[in-house]
Structures are given as structure tokens and as C-alpha cells.
Write an enzyme that holds these catalytic residues in place. Structure first.
Site, short mmCIF file in Angstrom:
data_model
loop_
_atom_site.label_atom_id
_atom_site.label_comp_id
_atom_site.label_asym_id
_atom_site.label_seq_id
_atom_site.Cartn_x
_atom_site.Cartn_y
_atom_site.Cartn_z
N TYR A 217 32.49 50.14 12.97
CA TYR A 217 32.09 48.79 12.55
C TYR A 217 30.61 48.86 12.19
O TYR A 217 29.80 49.40 12.94
CB TYR A 217 32.32 47.80 13.69
N ASP B 177 24.58 55.13 10.97
CA ASP B 177 24.41 53.78 11.48
C ASP B 177 24.05 53.90 12.96
O ASP B 177 24.92 54.08 13.82
CB ASP B 177 25.69 52.97 11.28
N LYS C 90 19.40 46.13 17.22
CA LYS C 90 19.52 46.01 18.68
C LYS C 90 18.22 46.35 19.41
O LYS C 90 17.35 45.51 19.50
CB LYS C 90 20.71 46.85 19.16
N1 HOZ Z 1 28.25 45.65 17.49
C1 HOZ Z 1 28.49 44.51 18.30
C2 HOZ Z 1 29.83 44.56 18.96
N2 HOZ Z 1 30.54 45.71 18.74
C3 HOZ Z 1 28.30 43.29 17.51
C4 HOZ Z 1 28.25 42.09 18.35
C5 HOZ Z 1 28.82 40.95 17.60
O1 HOZ Z 1 29.61 41.16 16.67
O2 HOZ Z 1 28.50 39.83 17.97
#
Ligand code: HOZ
Length: 424
Positions: free
Chosen positions: A145, A240, A268
Site C-alpha cells: 500500500y 516507499d 510518518k
Molecule cells: N499506512 C497506514 C496503515 N497501513 C495508513 C494509515 C491510514 O490509512 O490511516
């Protein structure tokens, strides 16, 4: 039994005005059979919900809080910056300092552009890769993701996988058709993809240690193969590191695995819990970004003073005390050993990033193996952990994190809670 009356009141009211009552789908708790918890306060490794229930926190705002909640130095830096003006729409000295700190930690990032989220970072990196190569195809991996970028939601992990959302409604097929999604850790599939489409691939984008299908590390040699194939075919390699940057090591996954990507995306931790993202790479490549070059990307709040101050304070603490990473490693190992003994799980862990997959037997190396987990058992365990005072990502397909604020007592408390949740 814990009382969640206030959380439920707030959630019910939010449902009328906010889609699903939450501002990000991963906060929904749908896959664990609960209503969302509403949080009120955090301090160190602990979190309190709107009803005053206390938890040991392993979500840590989905990764940014490597120092724990409300670290005094981070709070002081951000509030001082805020008091001096929340945003100027013009440059500040801190942005230059953060760019220098990022380069110092990740030498592959000679120039960096600050943005406001990880999604913005990956979206912009993709645009740059396409502009620089004059190609359109993007290779990504099933279960990875990279934010909610149109081209990158194909076969995505995180909330998309957790909620079982099929396909990509709202994304034109012509756009999704430019994305090739491969199984992670499958060297043959990667070779075959480059054999078939090598001269049309703009970039390969990867979470070097995946966090968004749960924690899944790369098999030995896999990242190097990516590096070799992209270089041979004139495509760019994008790491990423929104999740792994400054998490797995001060220099991120690229330092840990000794691979130099062409572009890196960050987020982050570099914002210390406030909204910051970044993308960067070789000076020559980044010089194609406006105003130096023609690839346009902009942002009213990019490099926001309070967010950059929080990021600088966080990186400053990590840099002056590199032993933090050794302590995280030791404590995370202890936690994961305890959890593996308490639960019917396979534990994947790299440093302070880990997932307890509810299955035993074969290794979990990609989306297909992660998806074999028993999500019903996960949901049961999850609810037991909440009852026991431990807050974990409410999904089987997410990574949990440890912070420098967690203590051995927190770890022991968590393992005890897991034993109870497992019905001992
Ligand atoms: N990468 C985060 C969760 N896998 C993103 C948090 C979100 O989507 O709020």
C-alpha cells in the site's frame, strides 16, 4: 468488562457527518467486529480512550511515534514553532535543516521535496519517474500500500485488503491499466515482467519491508534483483520508506539491506506525529521538479513549521542516541517471543515492526500466504486484547510498532494479556 459508552456516543454522532464515522478506513474496526474506539490522550507508550480506558499502544499513530506519545522535546519544538506562526506560504530555515538531516541519514536522497502526507510523496515520485523515463507502466506488488494514489490502489494492502474492497471504483480503467501488480517475493514473476514489458516500465515501487499486508520482509536477494532489473531496463526503483524510514534503522531499509534506490518516499517519523511526507533522490533527477524543472508539484502547507519542527526534534533524538535502535530490537524480540509462545501464530518481525499472523506452518512471504490467516481467530484475540488493555492495529493485515517509550513491564503486561485472550 470495559465500558465504551462515550466512544460509542461519539461514533454514532460522527456517523451522521463523517463517512463511516471515521476519517481513515483503517480506524473502522470493522474486521474485528467492534465499533471504533475514540481516543482522547496519549503519553509515552500509553493511550486513553474517551471513556478513560488505558491501553499499551502498538499502533503509535500507524508508525510515526517511534519515541512514544507527546515526547516532551517534540511537544516543545512543535508548540514553539506554532507560537511563532503556524504557516507562512514561504520558506523557513527548518525546511532546509530537515532536508539536510534526511540527506545525512539517507545519502541516496541528495535533494528532497517536503509534502504533507505519504500519499502525496508516492504520487509525486510516480509522476517524476514517468516524466524522467518518458514511460507509463508502473510495477507494484500485491498487498503493498502506497497511499490512496489512483495508480497504486491496484491490489493494495492496508484498509483495501482489510475491508476486502474489490477493484478500484472511481479510478478510470485506463489509469489502473498502467499498473502491473506482481506477487511480492516472487523473483520469477519479476523477471518475466521485465522480459515482457521492460522497455515500457517507468518504475518499480515497493515497501522494502512490507507493512501493509502485515509485516513481510523481502527474501534474501529479492531487493537486489529489483535493483539489477530496473537498472538494466532503464526503469527507476522507488523505495516507499514512509513506514520503514528511520524505523528499521536511522538510514531506513536502504541502509539495512545495502540497496540504493533511485527515489525514496518518506513520511510518518519525519513528521514526529504531525503531517509530513517527502520524496527525494539524486540531485539530477530531483532537479526535474518545478521550479527547477518542468514536473509540477506544489502544496500550501508543504514544510509546515510545526510539523517540520516536530520532525527535526524526533530525528535529532534518534541521531544523538543511536542505541535506541538496539533497545527497540531487543524489546521487540522479547515481545514477539512471548506472543509466539502465547498464541497460535506465526510472527514476522523486522526491528520494531511486526505482525502476529493467525496461522502456523509455512512462511508468510507475500499476500497469498498472509491471506491464509484465520481472521475470525484474529478478531477474537483482538477483542480480548482490547479488554486486557492493549491497543493493536485493528486488522490482521497491518504491522504493529514498538516505541522507545515501551518498557519491559509493558511487554510483560502485553504477553500476559495475550495469554488471557488465548483463553489460558
Ligand atoms: N499506512 C497506514 C496503515 N497501513 C495508513 C494509515 C491510514 O490509512 O490511516
Amino acid at each position: 468488562m470495559k465500558n465504551f459508552t462515550r466512544s460509542q456516543e461519539i461514533y454514532r454522532r460522527a456517523l451522521a457527518r463523517i463517512p463511516g464515522g471515521v476519517n481513515s478506513p483503517v480506524r473502522a474496526f470493522k474486521s474485528v467486529g467492534m465499533d471504533p474506539l475514540v481516543m482522547a490522550r496519549g503519553a509515552g507508550a500509553h493511550l486513553w480512550d474517551a471513556d478513560g480506558n488505558e491501553y499499551v499502544d502498538y499502533v503509535l499513530s500507524w508508525g510515526p511515534l517511534i519515541l512514544g506519545h507527546a515526547h516532551p522535546e517534540v511537544v516543545e519544538a512543535a508548540t514553539k514553532a506554532l507560537a511563532a506562526g503556524s504557516s507562512f506560504g514561504a520558506s523557513t530555515e527548518r525546511e532546509m535543516l530537515l532536508a539536510e538531516m534526511i540527506h545525512d541519514a539517507l545519502p541516496s536522497v541528495e535533494k528532497v521535496r517536503l509534502v504533507s502526507s505519504g500519499t502525496e510523496a508516492t504520487m509525486s515520485a510516480l509522476r517524476l519517474a514517468r516524466a524522467a523515463t518518458g514511460r507509463s507502466l508502473v510495477v507494484k506488488f500485491e498487498g503493498c500500500y502506497h497511499g490512496h494514489v489512483d495508480a497504486l490502489l491496484v491490489k493494495a494492502g492496508s484498509g483495501v485488503a482489510t475491508l476486502g474492497i474489490p477493484g478500484t471504483p472511481g479510478i478510470p480503467p485506463e489509469v489502473a491499466g498502467q499498473t502491473l501488480a506482481l506477487p511480492f517475493n516472487d523473483a520469477d514473476a519479476l523477471r518475466a515482467c521485465f522480459d515482457a514489458h521492460g522497455d515500457r516500465i517507468a518504475c518499480v515501487i515497493v515497501e522494502p519491508v512490507v507493512g501493509n499486508m502485515g509485516c513481510v520482509p523481502p527474501l534474501p536477494g529479492y531487493l537486489q534483483l529489483m535493483r539489477d532489473l530496473t537498472a538494466r531496463h532503464g526503469a527507476l526503483l522507488i523505495f516507499d520508506e514512509v513506514m520503514t524510514g528511520f524505523r528499521l534503522a536511522y538510514g531506513g531499509a536502504q541502509k539495512l539491506f545495502g540497496i540504493k534506490p533511485d527515489l525514496t518516499t518518506l513520511g510518518k517519523i519525519i513528521g514526529g506525529g504531525l503531517p509530513v511526507g517527502a520524496y527525494g533522490g539524486a540531485a539530477e533527477l530531483m532537479s526535474q521538479i518545478a521550479p527547477e524543472g518542468p514536473v509540477y508539484q506544489a502544496g500550501t502547507l508543504s514544510g509546515n513549521p510545526a510539523a517540520v519542527a516536530a520532525g527535526l526534534a524526533t530525528l535529532g533524538i534518534l541521531k544523538r542516541d543511536p542505541a535506541i535502535y538496539d533497545r527497540l530490537e531487543a524489546r521487540a524480540a522479547k515481545l514477539c517471543e512471548g506472543m509466539a509462545a502465547a498464541l497460535p501464530v506465526t510472527v514476522n518481525r523486522v526491528g520494531s515492526m511486526f505482525t502476529f499472523f493467525f496461522q502456523r506452518g509455512s512462511a508468510i512471504t507475500g499476500w497469498d500466504s498472509a491471506a491464509r490467516s484465520d481472521t475470525t481467530a484474529f478478531g477474537r484475540y483482538y477483542r480480548g486484547m482490547i479488554e486486557g488493555g492493549v491497543f493493536l492495529p485493528p486488522s490482521q493485515y497491518e504491522a504493529a510498532f514498538l516505541s522507545a517509550a515501551h518498557t519491559d513491564a509493558d511487554v510483560e503486561f502485553t504477553v500476559d494479556a495475550a495469554r488471557h485472550a488465548a483463553g489460558e
